[in-house]
Each structure stands twice: as C-alpha cells, then as structure tokens.
Design a protein around this motif. Structure first.
Motif, mmCIF file in Angstrom:
data_model
loop_
_atom_site.group_PDB
_atom_site.id
_atom_site.type_symbol
_atom_site.label_atom_id
_atom_site.label_comp_id
_atom_site.label_asym_id
_atom_site.label_seq_id
_atom_site.Cartn_x
_atom_site.Cartn_y
_atom_site.Cartn_z
ATOM 1 N N GLN A 113 0.832 -1.204 0.000
ATOM 2 C CA GLN A 113 0.000 0.000 0.000
ATOM 3 C C GLN A 113 0.870 1.259 0.000
ATOM 4 O O GLN A 113 0.581 2.228 -0.713
ATOM 5 C CB GLN A 113 -0.925 -0.006 1.211
ATOM 6 N N ASN A 114 1.953 1.247 0.770
ATOM 7 C CA ASN A 114 2.878 2.384 0.786
ATOM 8 C C ASN A 114 3.513 2.581 -0.583
ATOM 9 O O ASN A 114 3.681 3.726 -1.042
ATOM 10 C CB ASN A 114 3.982 2.172 1.813
ATOM 11 N N LEU A 115 3.901 1.480 -1.237
ATOM 12 C CA LEU A 115 4.540 1.581 -2.547
ATOM 13 C C LEU A 115 3.580 2.155 -3.584
ATOM 14 O O LEU A 115 3.976 2.979 -4.416
ATOM 15 C CB LEU A 115 5.038 0.211 -3.004
ATOM 16 N N VAL A 116 2.322 1.726 -3.526
ATOM 17 C CA VAL A 116 1.331 2.228 -4.470
ATOM 18 C C VAL A 116 1.075 3.718 -4.245
ATOM 19 O O VAL A 116 0.956 4.508 -5.190
ATOM 20 C CB VAL A 116 0.022 1.430 -4.356
ATOM 21 N N ALA A 117 1.030 4.122 -2.986
ATOM 22 C CA ALA A 117 0.718 5.518 -2.664
ATOM 23 C C ALA A 117 1.930 6.436 -2.736
ATOM 24 O O ALA A 117 1.794 7.648 -2.882
ATOM 25 C CB ALA A 117 0.110 5.598 -1.253
ATOM 26 N N GLY A 118 3.130 5.845 -2.647
ATOM 27 C CA GLY A 118 4.337 6.646 -2.540
ATOM 28 C C GLY A 118 4.878 7.096 -3.879
ATOM 29 O O GLY A 118 4.267 6.868 -4.934
#
Length: 311
Positions: A113-118
């Motif tokens: 989720q962090n990778l998608v949002a980052g």
C-alpha cells in the motif's frame, strides 16, 4: 561437499533454527530468517557471501527488501553464462554481490500500500557515484520495478512480514548501475539478444569486457531485423565497432553536430532533437531512444537502427 557449500548449509540451518526459536515460531523472524523459510535460498547464499546476513538480521533494521526467487537467480546466471545460480554466486566477487543486493533494499518498512501511494522513484541502499541509485516503480497493475538495465521485475508476492522489515518477492534480479560491464548489461536485457549474438560471433566479448571506458550505441533486436544481411564476420565486426567510442560520453556530454571517431576508424555525427539522432553513411538516421545505461566500464545508449559504416 565443498567447504563453501558446507558453510552455506550451516548458515541456512542456523537461520532456520533461529526462526523457530523464542515463542515457538508464531512470530516472524528477521528478513534473513524469513527469506530462508520462504525458500529463497539463492538470495540467502548471495547475502552470506556478500556479508549482508547481519544487516538483514539486525533487530531494528526497518528495511524493505525486493527478494528475487531462485528462478530469478537461475535466469541471471544463464544470461551471464554461468551454469547455475550457485556457480554465479561462487564466481562473482563479494563486492559485486553486495552492490547488487543492496540495490534491492529500501530504507524503511514499505508495504504494498505504501509503494502504491508513494513516489514512483525509490532510492535504494546502493550508492553510485556518491548518490543513492534508484528504482522506478509502476503501480498501474500490481507493482512493477524497472532497474538500471532497463528491464522490469514484477512483485509476485507482496507483504511477507518480518520482525525487522518487509519482503516483496520479485521474479527477476534487479541490475544496478555501474556493477556489470557493457557486455553483461546487454546480456541481461532480452531486447539486445541480437547484439549480444553478434558480439559473440565476432569475438568482441573480451575486448568490450575490458577496462574501457566505452560508449556503446546499442541497437535493439528490431533494429537488427531491419539491418543488411549477408555480411562476412569481418564486415560485421566493423559494423559493431562503428557503434563504440573509446571513451565514456554521457547524454549530458554529447557534442551535437560534431563528427565523433568510433573504434571502426570511421565517424558518426549525433544531432540534437527530440529524440536525438545519429547520422551514419546511409540516408536514414538512428534515433537514440534511451540513454545513460551505466556499466562498470562505460555507458550504453539505446538506438533503433543499426549504424552502417563504409564496408
């Protein structure tokens, strides 16, 4: 069994035992321990030789690791001409393995989720010329990662938890800038298989694997499909050397409009534009479609046409 293999087996056993300790295995182990549990044995072997096991075992490491599968290591070994991943790990220097593996590691715990949002460009723990080398992420459909060799790995299993970070399993070994030579950088990218075959056929592998530095204008497979056929080996060698400069010229250092001598003792001219083009002896220029693929002994710029010298 060799001393090296016995030692790796002992490391693997120790990691497995450590992962099962404490509360009976209900809590995840460290990154190194979880990698062993997940069957990522080639990664563990490479980390062991590179001296990175302690880093991946550190209690408060807080790392994100893109972990290649054994099949990914086998594919890289095949690309580089080794019989197996084990043979490759044995042959490569520990420093090279360390650089390659650190290119798979991000600081901080970043789940899917962090990778998608980052941000879509992530700095790694591997530094090139004093700056963190980066990975480019595409999160349109899952997580895909483009490396310095212009190849793409896909996350096949995300969010494998560890006590000191998180693992994302990937289907390819990521290639950092400045570690492999120009021949090897071409070998690891399937789009250059025709170029690699021609380099092998003409006996130029050793020369282009030397210290250099070189600048290589690398035609794609599609470019070779549209190139003249029926050349002798000597003519093909001249064609290939026409794509090589005896110095490293990054994209920012190109002198546009000035003839540049190649290793074929004939000149090319690079023209400014979007994209820049290269003029050879024909009427059709080549487009430079990608630049600054950094190798240990030079740089590669990708072109869409085979340059033709006087033969």
């Amino acid at each position: 069994m060799s001393r090296w293999m016995k030692w790796l087996a002992a490391v693997g056993a120790a990691l497995s035992l450590a992962a099962c300790g404490g509360d009976g295995g209900s809590s995840p182990g460290t990154i190194a321990q979880v990698a062993q549990q997940q069957g990522l044995t080639d990664l563990v072997a490479a980390a062991s030789k590179a001296g990175l096991v302690d880093t991946l075992n550190a209690p408060n490491a807080d790392l994100t690791v893109f972990a290649p599968t054994n099949q990914a290591f086998d594919q890289l070994a095949t690309d580089l001409g080794f019989g197996s991943a084990t043979a490759m790990v044995t042959a490569l220097p520990a420093t090279a393995l360390k650089d390659i593996l650190l290119y798979h590691v991000l600081s901080g715990v970043k789940n899917a989720q962090n990778l998608v949002a980052g941000p879509n460009v992530q700095p790694t723990l591997y530094s090139d010329n004093g700056q963190p080398a980066t990975l480019s992420l595409n999160v349109t459909n899952g997580v895909a990662i483009t490396d310095a060799a212009l190849t793409t790995a896909k996350v096949t299993q995300a969010d494998v938890g560890a006590s000191n970070g998180v693992i994302h399993v990937v289907d390819k070994v990521l290639i950092p800038p400045g570690v492999l030579n120009v021949v090897q950088m071409a070998q690891v990218n399937p789009v250059f298989s025709s170029l690699v075959g021609a380099v092998v056929q003409t006996g130029l592998v050793d020369a282009l694997s030397g210290p250099g530095p070189f600048t290589v204008f690398a035609p794609t497979n599609t470019a070779f499909q549209n190139a003249p056929t029926g050349l002798t080996t000597d003519q093909l060698k001249t064609v290939l050397l026409y794509h090589v400069l005896d110095k490293e010229v990054l994209a920012s250092q190109i002198s546009f409009g000035t003839p540049i001598a190649t290793l074929a003792n004939q000149s090319i001219t690079i023209n400014s534009g979007t994209p820049p083009t290269i003029t050879d002896t024909t009427f059709a220029p080549a487009d430079i479609i990608a630049t600054d693929v950094l190798a240990s002994n030079g740089v590669i710029h990708v072109i869409n046409k085979v340059l033709i010298p006087s033969l």
